[in-house]
Design a protein around this motif. Structure first.
Motif, PDB file in Angstrom:
ATOM      1  N   UNK A  37       0.762  -1.177  -0.092  1.00 46.47           N
ATOM      2  CA  UNK A  37      -0.099   0.034   0.017  1.00 46.47           C
ATOM      3  C   UNK A  37       1.036   1.200  -0.124  1.00 46.47           C
ATOM      4  N   UNK A  38       0.617   2.146  -1.049  1.00 42.27           N
ATOM      5  CA  UNK A  38       1.298   3.431  -0.923  1.00 42.27           C
ATOM      6  C   UNK A  38       0.357   4.676  -1.085  1.00 42.27           C
ATOM      7  N   UNK A  39       0.839   5.648  -1.669  1.00 40.26           N
ATOM      8  CA  UNK A  39       0.363   6.711  -1.743  1.00 40.26           C
ATOM      9  C   UNK A  39       0.211   7.636  -3.180  1.00 40.26           C
ATOM     10  N   UNK A  40      -1.025   7.900  -3.671  1.00 42.57           N
ATOM     11  CA  UNK A  40      -1.107   8.361  -5.223  1.00 42.57           C
ATOM     12  C   UNK A  40      -0.136   9.630  -5.312  1.00 42.57           C
ATOM     13  N   UNK A  41       0.860   9.922  -6.124  1.00 35.92           N
ATOM     14  CA  UNK A  41       1.547  10.812  -6.554  1.00 35.92           C
ATOM     15  C   UNK A  41       2.726  10.886  -5.633  1.00 35.92           C
ATOM     16  N   UNK A  42       3.163   9.635  -4.794  1.00 32.97           N
ATOM     17  CA  UNK A  42       4.249   9.899  -3.842  1.00 32.97           C
ATOM     18  C   UNK A  42       5.329  10.318  -4.009  1.00 32.97           C
ATOM     19  N   UNK A  43       5.584   9.688  -5.501  1.00 38.10           N
ATOM     20  CA  UNK A  43       7.210   9.858  -6.116  1.00 38.10           C
ATOM     21  C   UNK A  43       7.299  11.294  -6.647  1.00 38.10           C
TER      22      UNK A  43
ATOM     23  N   UNK B 204      10.409  16.812  -1.826  1.00 34.86           N
ATOM     24  CA  UNK B 204      10.575  17.698  -0.849  1.00 34.86           C
ATOM     25  C   UNK B 204      10.384  16.903   0.761  1.00 34.86           C
ATOM     26  N   UNK B 205       9.584  16.036   0.796  1.00 36.79           N
ATOM     27  CA  UNK B 205       8.833  15.728   1.943  1.00 36.79           C
ATOM     28  C   UNK B 205       9.649  14.351   2.228  1.00 36.79           C
ATOM     29  N   UNK B 206      10.327  14.295   3.481  1.00 33.27           N
ATOM     30  CA  UNK B 206      11.073  12.997   3.720  1.00 33.27           C
ATOM     31  C   UNK B 206      10.101  11.745   3.713  1.00 33.27           C
ATOM     32  N   UNK B 207       8.753  11.864   4.177  1.00 34.17           N
ATOM     33  CA  UNK B 207       8.011  10.502   4.213  1.00 34.17           C
ATOM     34  C   UNK B 207       7.642  10.207   3.062  1.00 34.17           C
ATOM     35  N   UNK B 208       7.346  10.921   1.858  1.00 35.90           N
ATOM     36  CA  UNK B 208       7.041  10.579   0.764  1.00 35.90           C
ATOM     37  C   UNK B 208       8.205  10.190  -0.032  1.00 35.90           C
ATOM     38  N   UNK B 209       9.621  10.349   0.164  1.00 37.87           N
ATOM     39  CA  UNK B 209      10.707   9.796  -0.430  1.00 37.87           C
ATOM     40  C   UNK B 209      10.904   8.539   0.188  1.00 37.87           C
TER      41      UNK B 209
ATOM     42  N   UNK C 149       8.558   6.149  -1.449  1.00 41.77           N
ATOM     43  CA  UNK C 149       8.851   6.068  -2.757  1.00 41.77           C
ATOM     44  C   UNK C 149      10.084   4.933  -2.827  1.00 41.77           C
ATOM     45  N   UNK C 150      10.870   4.982  -1.696  1.00 48.98           N
ATOM     46  CA  UNK C 150      12.137   3.634  -1.506  1.00 48.98           C
ATOM     47  C   UNK C 150      11.158   2.477  -1.602  1.00 48.98           C
ATOM     48  N   UNK C 151      10.177   2.632  -0.599  1.00 46.38           N
ATOM     49  CA  UNK C 151       9.255   1.195  -0.575  1.00 46.38           C
ATOM     50  C   UNK C 151       8.938   0.681  -1.872  1.00 46.38           C
ATOM     51  N   UNK C 152       8.339   1.464  -2.807  1.00 49.26           N
ATOM     52  CA  UNK C 152       7.809   1.058  -3.833  1.00 49.26           C
ATOM     53  C   UNK C 152       8.923   0.452  -4.964  1.00 49.26           C
TER      54      UNK C 152
END
Length: 241
Positions: A92-98, A102-107, A110-113
């Protein structure tokens, strides 16, 4: 079908319930059940015999440490699932995460994906928009006294129940080898969403539009919106609560 769900929080518990109700041999695993993704403790036993492994875990923090959390946890989970002979991993991830570097959690997500995509097991990534259940926490994060400062970032809230349904559907289907996006049926500027929430709950705080406030200020344009639309509208969800 035997399915191991790693993570028993808001989404994981609902995914397990849906899978069990559909007749699958599904179980949830977390630190509470003796599984530690960072050390690997209990992980081999949790995924033993599972045809599908679902990862709905989350980092305990949203800062730079979340990157190491996902790098370690996903590496350990993929290794254990591969050794167990799993044929499908769902994350499970987040739409547009990549698109929010500029947001550490979104990076970190992206590593998870990227790890899942490069891993040894056929996969499906389910990306969801902002959960309706988390909107109050978003407001609290930028509250100062009786003022909530929010940017006008477009947000497409989706209920956790519909996210869980999408994850369960993915887990019982064939691996996509790609990503499936799901989102709510409506898009709101975040500041407007805040006003709707406060009015519906009788909260006396007021929203001030501030394009520099909070995590969502780092989001450019409408990158956090899109995907197959769910059906639950935000105002209806608020009323049902």
């Amino acid at each position: 079908m035997k399915i191991a769900v790693i993570g028993t929080g808001l989404i994981g518990s609902q995914v397990v319930d849906r899978l069990v109700a559909a007749g699958h041999d599904a179980a949830g695993h977390s630190r509470a059940t003796g599984v530690d993704l960072l050390t690997g403790e209990g992980l081999d036993q949790a995924v033993r015999g599972a045809e599908v492994v679902v990862d709905v875990t989350n980092s305990p923090t949203f800062d730079e440490a979340s990157i190491d959390f996902f790098r370690t946890s996903v590496t350990n989970l993929l290794a254990a699932a591969h050794a167990a002979g799993a044929r499908h991993v769902v994350a499970l991830s987040i739409v547009g995460v990549d698109q929010v570097p500029d947001v550490a959690y979104y990076r970190a997500k992206t590593v998870q994906e990227d790890l899942v995509k490069a891993g040894p097991i056929p996969y499906t990534i389910v990306r969801a928009t902002q959960f309706m259940e988390f909107v109050p926490a978003v407001l609290d994060f930028t509250t100062d006294g009786d003022v909530v400062r929010l940017p006008s970032t477009p947000i497409q809230p989706i209920s956790s129940a519909e996210v869980a349904a999408a994850v369960a559907e993915a887990a019982t289907g064939a691996p996509l080898g790609g990503t499936r996006d799901v989102g709510g049926p409506e898009v709101f500027p975040l500041d407007e969403l805040g006003r709707i929430t406060l009015a519906a709950t009788g909260d006396g705080r007021r929203v001030v539009t501030d394009e520099t406030a909070g995590l969502f200020a780092a989001v450019k344009g409408d990158v956090l919106t899109g995907g197959r639309p769910a059906t639950t509208r935000y105002r209806d969800w608020l009323q049902s609560r």
